[in-house]
Design a protein around this motif. Structure first.
Motif, PDB file in Angstrom:
ATOM      1  N   ARG A 166       0.828  -1.210   0.000  1.00 30.21           N
ATOM      2  CA  ARG A 166       0.000   0.000   0.000  1.00 30.21           C
ATOM      3  C   ARG A 166       0.866   1.266   0.000  1.00 30.21           C
ATOM      4  O   ARG A 166       0.408   2.331  -0.423  1.00 30.21           O
ATOM      5  CB  ARG A 166      -0.932   0.000   1.214  1.00 30.21           C
ATOM      6  N   LEU A 167       2.104   1.136   0.439  1.00 29.82           N
ATOM      7  CA  LEU A 167       3.012   2.282   0.427  1.00 29.82           C
ATOM      8  C   LEU A 167       3.369   2.702  -0.998  1.00 29.82           C
ATOM      9  O   LEU A 167       3.862   3.812  -1.219  1.00 29.82           O
ATOM     10  CB  LEU A 167       4.290   1.946   1.192  1.00 29.82           C
ATOM     11  N   LEU A 168       3.121   1.832  -1.969  1.00 30.60           N
ATOM     12  CA  LEU A 168       3.425   2.127  -3.372  1.00 30.60           C
ATOM     13  C   LEU A 168       2.249   2.754  -4.113  1.00 30.60           C
ATOM     14  O   LEU A 168       2.410   3.228  -5.234  1.00 30.60           O
ATOM     15  CB  LEU A 168       3.834   0.828  -4.091  1.00 30.60           C
ATOM     16  N   VAL A 169       1.074   2.741  -3.497  1.00 33.54           N
ATOM     17  CA  VAL A 169      -0.124   3.261  -4.158  1.00 33.54           C
ATOM     18  C   VAL A 169       0.021   4.768  -4.369  1.00 33.54           C
ATOM     19  O   VAL A 169       0.407   5.488  -3.430  1.00 33.54           O
ATOM     20  CB  VAL A 169      -1.377   2.952  -3.325  1.00 33.54           C
ATOM     21  N   PRO A 170      -0.286   5.280  -5.561  1.00 35.59           N
ATOM     22  CA  PRO A 170      -0.185   6.719  -5.802  1.00 35.59           C
ATOM     23  C   PRO A 170      -1.024   7.529  -4.822  1.00 35.59           C
ATOM     24  O   PRO A 170      -2.130   7.127  -4.454  1.00 35.59           O
ATOM     25  CB  PRO A 170      -0.698   6.873  -7.238  1.00 35.59           C
ATOM     26  N   ASP A 171      -0.497   8.688  -4.410  1.00 27.36           N
ATOM     27  CA  ASP A 171      -1.187   9.533  -3.430  1.00 27.36           C
ATOM     28  C   ASP A 171      -2.570   9.947  -3.892  1.00 27.36           C
ATOM     29  O   ASP A 171      -3.497  10.059  -3.082  1.00 27.36           O
ATOM     30  CB  ASP A 171      -0.345  10.777  -3.121  1.00 27.36           C
ATOM     31  N   GLU A 172      -2.742  10.197  -5.199  1.00 22.58           N
ATOM     32  CA  GLU A 172      -4.044  10.672  -5.678  1.00 22.58           C
ATOM     33  C   GLU A 172      -5.141   9.629  -5.482  1.00 22.58           C
ATOM     34  O   GLU A 172      -6.321   9.968  -5.382  1.00 22.58           O
ATOM     35  CB  GLU A 172      -3.983  11.076  -7.151  1.00 22.58           C
ATOM     36  N   ILE A 173      -4.767   8.351  -5.389  1.00 23.94           N
ATOM     37  CA  ILE A 173      -5.748   7.298  -5.099  1.00 23.94           C
ATOM     38  C   ILE A 173      -5.996   7.220  -3.600  1.00 23.94           C
ATOM     39  O   ILE A 173      -7.145   7.186  -3.149  1.00 23.94           O
ATOM     40  CB  ILE A 173      -5.272   5.946  -5.649  1.00 23.94           C
ATOM     41  N   GLU A 185      -9.912   1.376  -9.231  1.00 24.99           N
ATOM     42  CA  GLU A 185      -8.915   1.811  -8.250  1.00 24.99           C
ATOM     43  C   GLU A 185      -8.710   0.757  -7.167  1.00 24.99           C
ATOM     44  O   GLU A 185      -7.584   0.571  -6.681  1.00 24.99           O
ATOM     45  CB  GLU A 185      -9.337   3.146  -7.647  1.00 24.99           C
ATOM     46  N   HIS A 186      -9.779   0.040  -6.802  1.00 27.49           N
ATOM     47  CA  HIS A 186      -9.616  -1.072  -5.867  1.00 27.49           C
ATOM     48  C   HIS A 186      -8.712  -2.153  -6.474  1.00 27.49           C
ATOM     49  O   HIS A 186      -7.875  -2.743  -5.779  1.00 27.49           O
ATOM     50  CB  HIS A 186     -10.976  -1.676  -5.517  1.00 27.49           C
ATOM     51  N   ARG A 187      -8.861  -2.398  -7.786  1.00 30.70           N
ATOM     52  CA  ARG A 187      -8.012  -3.390  -8.449  1.00 30.70           C
ATOM     53  C   ARG A 187      -6.558  -2.919  -8.498  1.00 30.70           C
ATOM     54  O   ARG A 187      -5.626  -3.727  -8.362  1.00 30.70           O
ATOM     55  CB  ARG A 187      -8.535  -3.664  -9.862  1.00 30.70           C
ATOM     56  N   ILE A 188      -6.360  -1.620  -8.677  1.00 29.73           N
ATOM     57  CA  ILE A 188      -4.997  -1.074  -8.668  1.00 29.73           C
ATOM     58  C   ILE A 188      -4.343  -1.302  -7.307  1.00 29.73           C
ATOM     59  O   ILE A 188      -3.186  -1.730  -7.210  1.00 29.73           O
ATOM     60  CB  ILE A 188      -5.023   0.425  -9.017  1.00 29.73           C
ATOM     61  N   ILE A 189      -5.104  -1.042  -6.241  1.00 22.38           N
ATOM     62  CA  ILE A 189      -4.561  -1.250  -4.894  1.00 22.38           C
ATOM     63  C   ILE A 189      -4.226  -2.721  -4.680  1.00 22.38           C
ATOM     64  O   ILE A 189      -3.161  -3.058  -4.123  1.00 22.38           O
ATOM     65  CB  ILE A 189      -5.573  -0.757  -3.837  1.00 22.38           C
ATOM     66  N   ARG A 190      -5.110  -3.611  -5.135  1.00 20.76           N
ATOM     67  CA  ARG A 190      -4.834  -5.043  -4.973  1.00 20.76           C
ATOM     68  C   ARG A 190      -3.556  -5.421  -5.724  1.00 20.76           C
ATOM     69  O   ARG A 190      -2.769  -6.252  -5.260  1.00 20.76           O
ATOM     70  CB  ARG A 190      -6.014  -5.871  -5.491  1.00 20.76           C
ATOM     71  N   GLY A 191      -3.330  -4.799  -6.886  1.00 18.47           N
ATOM     72  CA  GLY A 191      -2.106  -5.073  -7.636  1.00 18.47           C
ATOM     73  C   GLY A 191      -0.862  -4.648  -6.880  1.00 18.47           C
ATOM     74  O   GLY A 191       0.161  -5.356  -6.889  1.00 18.47           O
ATOM     75  N   TYR A 192      -0.933  -3.523  -6.198  1.00 18.64           N
ATOM     76  CA  TYR A 192       0.214  -3.069  -5.403  1.00 18.64           C
ATOM     77  C   TYR A 192       0.428  -3.955  -4.181  1.00 18.64           C
ATOM     78  O   TYR A 192       1.567  -4.192  -3.759  1.00 18.64           O
ATOM     79  CB  TYR A 192       0.025  -1.621  -4.984  1.00 18.64           C
ATOM     80  N   LEU A 193      -0.656  -4.466  -3.590  1.00 14.98           N
ATOM     81  CA  LEU A 193      -0.504  -5.401  -2.471  1.00 14.98           C
ATOM     82  C   LEU A 193       0.176  -6.682  -2.940  1.00 14.98           C
ATOM     83  O   LEU A 193       1.023  -7.244  -2.235  1.00 14.98           O
ATOM     84  CB  LEU A 193      -1.876  -5.720  -1.863  1.00 14.98           C
ATOM     85  N   GLU A 194      -0.167  -7.136  -4.128  1.00 14.73           N
ATOM     86  CA  GLU A 194       0.494  -8.306  -4.696  1.00 14.73           C
ATOM     87  C   GLU A 194       1.978  -8.015  -4.950  1.00 14.73           C
ATOM     88  O   GLU A 194       2.847  -8.865  -4.703  1.00 14.73           O
ATOM     89  CB  GLU A 194      -0.189  -8.702  -6.002  1.00 14.73           C
ATOM     90  N   LYS A 195       2.262  -6.793  -5.398  1.00 15.11           N
ATOM     91  CA  LYS A 195       3.656  -6.409  -5.627  1.00 15.11           C
ATOM     92  C   LYS A 195       4.431  -6.400  -4.306  1.00 15.11           C
ATOM     93  O   LYS A 195       5.592  -6.836  -4.251  1.00 15.11           O
ATOM     94  CB  LYS A 195       3.715  -5.036  -6.284  1.00 15.11           C
ATOM     95  N   GLY A 196       3.787  -5.915  -3.233  1.00 17.14           N
ATOM     96  CA  GLY A 196       4.425  -5.942  -1.925  1.00 17.14           C
ATOM     97  C   GLY A 196       4.725  -7.359  -1.472  1.00 17.14           C
ATOM     98  O   GLY A 196       5.782  -7.627  -0.864  1.00 17.14           O
ATOM     99  N   TYR A 197       3.821  -8.284  -1.792  1.00 15.67           N
ATOM    100  CA  TYR A 197       4.051  -9.701  -1.481  1.00 15.67           C
ATOM    101  C   TYR A 197       5.253 -10.235  -2.255  1.00 15.67           C
ATOM    102  O   TYR A 197       6.102 -10.933  -1.685  1.00 15.67           O
ATOM    103  CB  TYR A 197       2.789 -10.490  -1.810  1.00 15.67           C
ATOM    104  N   GLN A 198       5.356  -9.907  -3.525  1.00 16.20           N
ATOM    105  CA  GLN A 198       6.471 -10.397  -4.334  1.00 16.20           C
ATOM    106  C   GLN A 198       7.813  -9.836  -3.849  1.00 16.20           C
ATOM    107  O   GLN A 198       8.855 -10.473  -4.034  1.00 16.20           O
ATOM    108  CB  GLN A 198       6.249 -10.032  -5.806  1.00 16.20           C
ATOM    109  N   MET A 199       7.795  -8.669  -3.224  1.00 15.67           N
ATOM    110  CA  MET A 199       9.034  -8.095  -2.694  1.00 15.67           C
ATOM    111  C   MET A 199       9.607  -8.918  -1.536  1.00 15.67           C
ATOM    112  O   MET A 199      10.769  -8.738  -1.155  1.00 15.67           O
ATOM    113  CB  MET A 199       8.790  -6.654  -2.242  1.00 15.67           C
ATOM    114  N   LEU A 200       8.790  -9.820  -0.980  1.00 19.35           N
ATOM    115  CA  LEU A 200       9.283 -10.723   0.066  1.00 19.35           C
ATOM    116  C   LEU A 200      10.032 -11.916  -0.529  1.00 19.35           C
ATOM    117  O   LEU A 200      10.515 -12.767   0.225  1.00 19.35           O
ATOM    118  CB  LEU A 200       8.103 -11.225   0.919  1.00 19.35           C
ATOM    119  N   HIS A 201      10.076 -11.972  -1.868  1.00 20.92           N
ATOM    120  CA  HIS A 201      10.749 -13.072  -2.574  1.00 20.92           C
ATOM    121  C   HIS A 201      10.192 -14.428  -2.122  1.00 20.92           C
ATOM    122  O   HIS A 201      10.951 -15.297  -1.646  1.00 20.92           O
ATOM    123  CB  HIS A 201      12.265 -13.030  -2.345  1.00 20.92           C
ATOM    124  N   PRO A 202       8.883 -14.624  -2.261  1.00 19.65           N
ATOM    125  CA  PRO A 202       8.283 -15.859  -1.736  1.00 19.65           C
ATOM    126  C   PRO A 202       8.767 -17.128  -2.434  1.00 19.65           C
ATOM    127  O   PRO A 202       8.722 -18.219  -1.848  1.00 19.65           O
ATOM    128  CB  PRO A 202       6.777 -15.639  -1.979  1.00 19.65           C
TER     129      PRO A 202
END
Length: 392
Positions: A166-173, A185-202
């Protein structure tokens, strides 16, 4: 105590909750009467609002445990911020696991209920404070659910990590607030949450988090953003996912936002219990067993229009406390069937001020009768005479 948006805070108002700096040093105590300079200083923190005491409201009691919780949250917020910043820069977080152990030590062993903190929040710290509150609630819930320590540890680690995207979500959203977001916009946020998950190198887990932690974070990214959307079918949700989903929703509803005021703990729990497909009953029960919903001293409103104060919390059923009515001092024990049939608690009182509020335009239309005007003139003349004589 009322929540006041920062642009409505005025000089003379008194703080209901203290304000700390990032080192846990108290900058403004409770009951501090705000000055223009103080308000200007507080505005620089970027807070969305403040909790303010009403004009005649005494300072509510604050136990040593409550003070320690506030200080812990303040210091931990900046520690978590440092770790999630490392994560978003593709570096290994340093303190997540030690923080999870500390949270379990402080909050995962107590049989007592917690007065859950209504923390001050801003655009700059919402995610960190939300993750911390979710982790603390989760630690208490897994204790009630009697999970083994390795599972408890994995769940609390997941609570500290799951919202990093969620820290990656654009401020305007983000600045729109949840209630104004479109489905896209909800789908965009879900995409960023998935990106945050991938940053954990699962896939190869080189950060050495528990495998269960990674699975829970991955599932949290797939949850629907609102209860109006159905839960995705054919997914075997982990117990830890249900714990975090429930704790996260509760904190989200009871905390401050840009677009809406926080709801009471009572309202939040009722909403969770209403949507059992999203928040299964055992996990909501574990939450209820962990925190005070209607503690002693809480002022409440009833379905028949009456108001009163809780004098004895019901530890087994939060909705059935003993109360005293303000109108006639009648004592009502809601565990008795006769009272359950005639009235129930609708919500916590949002204000103790029951005076009628009249806007300036309406007030300008008010005209007094001749007798009142004459009496007022005589009173003012007499007051001037006394003042001239030095008698007032």
């Amino acid at each position: 105590m009322q929540y006041i948006k920062i642009n409505h805070v005025r000089p003379g108002m008194r703080l209901a909750r203290p304000i700390y700096n990032k080192n846990g040093v108290m900058l403004y105590e409770r009951d501090t009467r705000l000055t223009p300079q103080g308000i200007s200083s507080i505005e620089k923190f970027g807070l969305w609002g403040l909790y303010i005491l009403e004009p005649a409201e005494p300072v509510p009691p604050l136990s040593d445990e409550d003070v320690e919780l506030e200080r812990f949250l303040t210091v931990s917020t900046f520690q978590l911020k440092d770790d999630l910043t490392l994560l978003l820069n593709n570096m290994k977080p340093q303190n997540i696991q030690s923080m999870a152990k500390e949270i379990l030590r402080k909050f995962g062993n107590s049989e007592n209920k917690l007065n859950f903190a209504a923390t001050l929040r801003s655009n700059g710290d919402y995610v960190y404070k939300h993750c911390l509150n979710t982790a603390i609630l989760a630690a208490m819930m897994v204790n009630k659910l009697k999970y083994a320590y390795p599972e408890q540890f994995a769940i609390v680690c997941a609570a500290l990590l799951y919202d990093a995207g969620r820290l990656l979500v654009p401020d305007e959203i983000l600045e729109k607030g949840d209630t104004l977001l479109s489905p896209d916009e909800h789908r965009i946020i879900r995409g960023y949450l998935e990106k945050g998950y991938q940053m954990l190198h699962p896939d190869y887990n080189d950060y050495k988090f528990p495998e269960l932690t990674l699975k829970i974070v991955g599932q949290m990214a797939r949850l629907p953003q609102t209860v109006s959307s159905p839960m995705p079918p054919k997914i075997r949700w982990k117990n830890g996912t249900h714990v975090l989903h429930t704790a996260s929703a509760f904190d989200d509803m009871t905390s401050m936002h840009l677009d809406r005021e926080p709801v009471s703990e009572l309202t939040a729990v009722r909403l969770l219990r209403k949507h059992t497909d999203h928040y299964p009953a055992p996990f909501v029960t574990a939450l209820i067993q962990s925190i005070h919903i209607l503690p002693d001293g809480k002022c409440v409103e009833f379905s028949n229009g009456q108001r009163g104060i809780v004098i004895s919390e019901n530890q087994k059923n939060y909705a059935q406390p003993v109360v005293i009515l303000f109108s006639n001092n009648q004592r009502i024990d809601f565990s008795e069937t006769k009272f359950q049939k005639s009235m129930h608690i609708t919500d916590v009182m949002k204000t103790m001020d029951v005076r009628l509020k009249v806007d300036r335009d309406t007030f300008k239309q008010y005209k007094t009768d001749a007798h009142t005007r004459e009496t007022t003139i005589r009173y003012l003349q007499k007051r001037k005479q006394l003042a001239a004589a030095g008698r007032i």
